[in-house]
Design an enzyme around this catalytic site. Sequence first.
Site, mmCIF file in Angstrom:
data_model
loop_
_atom_site.group_PDB
_atom_site.id
_atom_site.type_symbol
_atom_site.label_atom_id
_atom_site.label_comp_id
_atom_site.label_asym_id
_atom_site.label_seq_id
_atom_site.Cartn_x
_atom_site.Cartn_y
_atom_site.Cartn_z
ATOM 1 N N SER A 263 -18.420 -4.222 22.790
ATOM 2 C CA SER A 263 -17.715 -3.090 22.194
ATOM 3 C C SER A 263 -18.507 -1.796 22.272
ATOM 4 O O SER A 263 -17.948 -0.708 22.154
ATOM 5 C CB SER A 263 -17.377 -3.397 20.732
ATOM 6 N N ASP A 514 -19.629 0.482 9.063
ATOM 7 C CA ASP A 514 -19.887 0.269 10.488
ATOM 8 C C ASP A 514 -21.100 1.114 10.845
ATOM 9 O O ASP A 514 -21.001 2.315 11.075
ATOM 10 C CB ASP A 514 -18.689 0.675 11.343
ATOM 11 N N HIS A 517 -21.475 0.891 15.736
ATOM 12 C CA HIS A 517 -20.836 1.772 16.716
ATOM 13 C C HIS A 517 -21.156 3.222 16.369
ATOM 14 O O HIS A 517 -21.791 3.503 15.363
ATOM 15 C CB HIS A 517 -19.332 1.525 16.730
#
Length: 542
Positions: A263, A514, A517
């Site tokens: 990702s 998160d 990312h």
Amino acid sequence: MTMSSPKGSSAISSFPRSLSVITVAIGGLAVFLMVASLLLVSHPVGSKVRGYFYGVDSLSKIEFAVSPSNDSRAAPSVDNGVDVVGEVPSSKPFSEVHTSSNDSLTSVENKALEHQVNPVPAVSSGLPSGEEDNSSSKNDKLVENVETANPVSSDAPDGSAYSASGITPAPTLSREGASANTSVEIGCDLYHGSWFYDSLGPLYTNNTCPVLTQMQNCQGNGRPDKEYENWRWKPSQCDLPRFDGKKFLELMRGKTLAFIGDSVARNQMESMLCILWQVEVPKNRGNRKMQRWFFRSTSVMIVRMWSSWLVHQSSEAIDFAPQGVVKLHLDVPDQDIMEFLPKFDVVVLSSGHWFAKQSVYVLDNKIVGGQLWWPDKSRHMKVNNIEAFGISVETILSAIVTHPNYTGVAIVRSYSPDHYEGGAWNTGGSCTGKVRPLAAGELVENGFTNIMHEKQVTGFYRAIKKGSNKSKLRLMDITEAFGYRHDGHPGPYRSPDPNKITKRGPDGKPPPQDCLHWCMPGPVDTWNELVLEVIRRELDGN
């Protein structure tokens, strides 16, 4: 004897007067021509004439960009009688312009000096939820990706590096084209330097990129601060130019760039598309196997392939590992990558974070270890997740540099650090409230990140020794630099929910985070500036 008439005598006597008139006239004409010549030389028309002879128009407009923080500063005057470019004023935190005293104007014969300023209109060892959103189908090879950073030191000129003093200098003025073509010296170490604040802002906004994943749309999800968008990377020995989309498309004319991996690879690929979207809107030619975006003007293709571990995976039962549990064949590369590799000219590889997930490790068709799975404690586990990562890197890179039909460039983007504090993504880890890069001396070493980076680099160099084809393998070592960018993650702003929790609860627990990312725009865009420089060095003849 007859004497000459008085009339004849009068004609002779007038001859000297006629001669003097002619002489005066000629003299006057000469004076006129001299004056006219001087006027032509000093008049603007004279400059044009000189331009025809010397190939230079000394009165061509030379525009100097003025720092937004000092827009009252006047541009320096230009001496029209000099055919040499003088010093370009620069505050030097961003793109130093190196000019010598004999730098002739002929180098900018058809272009004025100028600086384009783009207006800025008002995205661990663990994986946060949402990491697997695009991996529900085995045939869906779409990737998602994350990155890490480099230490901050006050190496930038004029103290432009971010330091504890909090100095945020104005961006440097630069000559058009210079920063895009010549500001990075060949052989310069791109991966050691410092972060500095660039008030020019990002290359795009969350409102000008239609392919931005919602989880990385930090501004759209309500993040209140924006300073994290403006910090740029400055190598110690040179300058890294802002990404030039037109130059990138021209360098890659007729070629394909593929982002392959997890990702975080998706994160980087979307950053690349967001930047290029400001130059040209691509055509979507993707399918279930891979995403593909085509730029018609230069026939450039941007591709994304999903490959969680970069090696072959299966679910069938092997020995004492039952069906259903993921089996990673650490010595076998992902066959989808091998199938499509010859079609790619440049690949950017991303992996590492999925080695925190449950899986069984297989070598030579024998179980040698596992992660979050080892039912028989009486059996010796030979390979843990860290060792497995190192083996996988060597396997995929060895397969690339020995592939009989691959002649392109493979860029290994090093392990991207996460910034969970006080726990992992699912055990209370947090990066809430981080709004600036860490300063020198503030960085806390992450042992897991360090060892994963070490295993990756070791696998990289082992693979190089096995190279037998005409491909090139390059390490884009961003881990150290991005360790300082704890401010660049979505944190709690990974969701568009207007009622989402963004502060710690009464029990002190942080909201869902998160910290793996990267926000877009944000630090992840630097990765593509580095990719452009690597490609420039390989494809531009340097």
